[in-house]
Design a protein around this motif. Sequence first.
Motif, mmCIF file in Angstrom:
data_model
loop_
_atom_site.group_PDB
_atom_site.id
_atom_site.type_symbol
_atom_site.label_atom_id
_atom_site.label_comp_id
_atom_site.label_asym_id
_atom_site.label_seq_id
_atom_site.Cartn_x
_atom_site.Cartn_y
_atom_site.Cartn_z
ATOM 1 N N LYS A 426 -24.286 29.276 53.028
ATOM 2 C CA LYS A 426 -23.040 29.169 53.797
ATOM 3 C C LYS A 426 -21.904 29.897 53.089
ATOM 4 O O LYS A 426 -21.129 30.640 53.710
ATOM 5 C CB LYS A 426 -22.680 27.695 53.989
ATOM 6 C CG LYS A 426 -21.380 27.472 54.749
ATOM 7 C CD LYS A 426 -21.084 25.996 54.887
ATOM 8 C CE LYS A 426 -19.749 25.770 55.602
ATOM 9 N NZ LYS A 426 -19.441 24.325 55.725
ATOM 10 N N LYS A 427 -21.793 29.701 51.768
ATOM 11 C CA LYS A 427 -20.751 30.381 50.997
ATOM 12 C C LYS A 427 -20.962 31.887 51.021
ATOM 13 O O LYS A 427 -19.997 32.668 51.050
ATOM 14 C CB LYS A 427 -20.747 29.873 49.550
ATOM 15 C CG LYS A 427 -20.394 28.398 49.394
ATOM 16 C CD LYS A 427 -18.965 28.114 49.814
ATOM 17 C CE LYS A 427 -18.499 26.733 49.363
ATOM 18 N NZ LYS A 427 -19.284 25.626 49.919
ATOM 19 N N LYS A 429 -22.301 33.600 53.473
ATOM 20 C CA LYS A 429 -21.869 34.077 54.790
ATOM 21 C C LYS A 429 -20.352 34.204 54.856
ATOM 22 O O LYS A 429 -19.819 35.151 55.453
ATOM 23 C CB LYS A 429 -22.384 33.134 55.883
ATOM 24 C CG LYS A 429 -23.890 33.168 56.071
ATOM 25 C CD LYS A 429 -24.331 32.166 57.131
ATOM 26 C CE LYS A 429 -25.846 32.176 57.312
ATOM 27 N NZ LYS A 429 -26.296 31.184 58.317
ATOM 28 N N ASN A 430 -19.645 33.252 54.261
ATOM 29 C CA ASN A 430 -18.185 33.326 54.230
ATOM 30 C C ASN A 430 -17.716 34.564 53.470
ATOM 31 O O ASN A 430 -16.774 35.252 53.885
ATOM 32 C CB ASN A 430 -17.601 32.067 53.588
ATOM 33 C CG ASN A 430 -17.817 30.827 54.428
ATOM 34 O OD1 ASN A 430 -18.042 30.910 55.632
ATOM 35 N ND2 ASN A 430 -17.749 29.668 53.802
ATOM 36 N N LEU A 431 -18.371 34.837 52.345
ATOM 37 C CA LEU A 431 -18.026 36.022 51.565
ATOM 38 C C LEU A 431 -18.322 37.290 52.354
ATOM 39 O O LEU A 431 -17.525 38.239 52.361
ATOM 40 C CB LEU A 431 -18.809 36.010 50.252
ATOM 41 C CG LEU A 431 -18.601 37.207 49.320
ATOM 42 C CD1 LEU A 431 -17.141 37.338 48.911
ATOM 43 C CD2 LEU A 431 -19.500 37.081 48.080
ATOM 44 N N GLN A 432 -19.457 37.304 53.033
ATOM 45 C CA GLN A 432 -19.807 38.473 53.852
ATOM 46 C C GLN A 432 -18.785 38.718 54.950
ATOM 47 O O GLN A 432 -18.501 39.869 55.292
ATOM 48 C CB GLN A 432 -21.186 38.278 54.478
ATOM 49 C CG GLN A 432 -22.346 38.603 53.560
ATOM 50 C CD GLN A 432 -23.650 38.610 54.332
ATOM 51 O OE1 GLN A 432 -24.208 37.562 54.621
ATOM 52 N NE2 GLN A 432 -24.122 39.790 54.669
ATOM 53 N N ALA A 433 -18.253 37.648 55.521
ATOM 54 C CA ALA A 433 -17.268 37.804 56.588
ATOM 55 C C ALA A 433 -16.027 38.540 56.070
ATOM 56 O O ALA A 433 -15.481 39.433 56.747
ATOM 57 C CB ALA A 433 -16.887 36.442 57.156
ATOM 58 N N ILE A 434 -15.578 38.183 54.866
ATOM 59 C CA ILE A 434 -14.426 38.859 54.280
ATOM 60 C C ILE A 434 -14.748 40.317 53.987
ATOM 61 O O ILE A 434 -13.990 41.236 54.334
ATOM 62 C CB ILE A 434 -14.002 38.148 52.975
ATOM 63 C CG1 ILE A 434 -13.507 36.732 53.275
ATOM 64 C CG2 ILE A 434 -12.927 38.954 52.251
ATOM 65 C CD1 ILE A 434 -12.241 36.670 54.075
ATOM 66 N N THR A 485 -12.534 33.275 48.084
ATOM 67 C CA THR A 485 -13.853 33.197 48.726
ATOM 68 C C THR A 485 -14.963 33.519 47.734
ATOM 69 O O THR A 485 -16.012 32.856 47.717
ATOM 70 C CB THR A 485 -13.920 34.163 49.929
ATOM 71 O OG1 THR A 485 -12.816 33.923 50.797
ATOM 72 C CG2 THR A 485 -15.210 33.979 50.698
ATOM 73 N N GLU A 488 -15.518 30.565 45.353
ATOM 74 C CA GLU A 488 -16.338 29.505 45.952
ATOM 75 C C GLU A 488 -17.812 29.864 45.873
ATOM 76 O O GLU A 488 -18.665 29.009 45.604
ATOM 77 C CB GLU A 488 -15.922 29.287 47.404
ATOM 78 C CG GLU A 488 -14.539 28.672 47.575
ATOM 79 C CD GLU A 488 -14.182 28.466 49.033
ATOM 80 O OE1 GLU A 488 -15.069 28.687 49.893
ATOM 81 O OE2 GLU A 488 -13.037 28.088 49.318
#
Length: 501
Positions: A426-427, A429-434, A485, A488
Amino acid sequence: MTPLPQSFACPSPATALFADLSRFAKLTRVSTQRGQTRYYDSFDWRLYQKGICCELTQTKTAAWLTLSQYIDGQTLARADLTPPDNTAPLFTEHCPASLRPLLEPILSMRALLNIGQIACQCHQTTVIDTEDKVLVRLVLEEYQDGLSRLWVAPLKGYEKAARQFVGLLTNQLHLLPYHAGLLPERLTCQPGSYTGKLDLALNPAMRADTACKDIYRQLHGIISANEQGIIHRTDSEFLHDFRVAVRKTRAGISQLNRVLPKRISRHYAGFFAELGRATSPVRDMDVYLLDFDGYKNALPLAIRADLEPLRAFLLTQQAHWQQELATTLASTAYTHTLTDWAQFLQQPTPQALQATHPDAHRPIKQVADQRIGKLYHRALREGKTIRRGSPADNFHTLRKTCKKLRYLMEFFQTLYPTPLFKDLLKKLKNLQAILGTIQDCQVQADYIRQFQAEPFPAPTQLALTALLQLLAERDEQARAAFTDTFAEFTHCDQRQLLAKH
């Protein structure tokens, strides 16, 4: 309160039902016409997954689109279509306004496709009072399979009369709600038969080559399933799913290059790399057009219309690259190579250990541990060198590493059934989004600079400059969010999962 309109299942023939109804209400027959009901869903069954049935019923003079629940047949929304059309609207933007709030969050950019149909006789009747005033409209759809559906549709101002009539059908004639669960019997394909997601259940002790072939077979199925949708330009998600499956296949072959024979890995890694490059121009135009209204509306109101010549230009470019890609997917070289790949994946794995692929016999968990751990620590090293003002290439390098890491984690997540692994994913994916936002801003800004070389009118050139500024602001916002991000993602609790590998 009973929702309206409402539908009931009833036996054929229609004459028997109307004879029963006439004992309790005054009816006037309006018409009887041949019709057809068509069923619709997206290619990846988004409506079905949400328990929604979408039907278009059409006669010579009328057509109506209905959304209902599979589980109990309850009508969620129903709208008349005028003028009658032979197909359902392809996209939610073409649907009646009353249906869009329900459809848009589910379908997004996916098209509605015809997944089955059945002929019917449509009997239209009205319920009238003693003064011959119409109180309720009834439509009976009489199907060939022996089951019919009776619609009770209220007239404006007469909702109370309609609900009283619904009570009569329930209490006096003992009719039951029409159950959309009968739908699969009328479909041309199995509900849920396609998904762009992998469904893997790997055993930690499984041979690595056997496990990898299982993964690649599923990805090959996704690639093949989306080819025709790309060629016919049905909707943009066909290309999206195709590209993701191609990238995952290439990443798997490259990152697990000691599992398959060296010549196989080298050949197909090159093939899928080239295939990915062939799809990029179309996807870039797709993304631009999908985001176009958002970018346009983010500009000052006075210059929004000046951006419209760019839309026309993008559509022209999209059509050109789409034709190029369709030609590639129809070529002998493509079809033969993909067929050869499928045949290789079906071949039994050799029992003897081969020097050209020494990881083939190793347990897949050991191989996964090693490769995921290596990519994870590479991501840590690359990310720690990045600052807010770092070159875009640094962010892009980390983004590529994170993609490979995510693909491997998704391949092998059933080998790590722990909350810690899911939290790390999940973390990630959040990094990839940025990182994806930063890359998209760079790519789209580069395109705009190319567009500025085109002979657009002066107001459009000014709007393009304003759009460049908007992208720069979004890029800066994403860069500002990167540090927290990434922190995290690198949290020590998550590092414990892979620290040994």
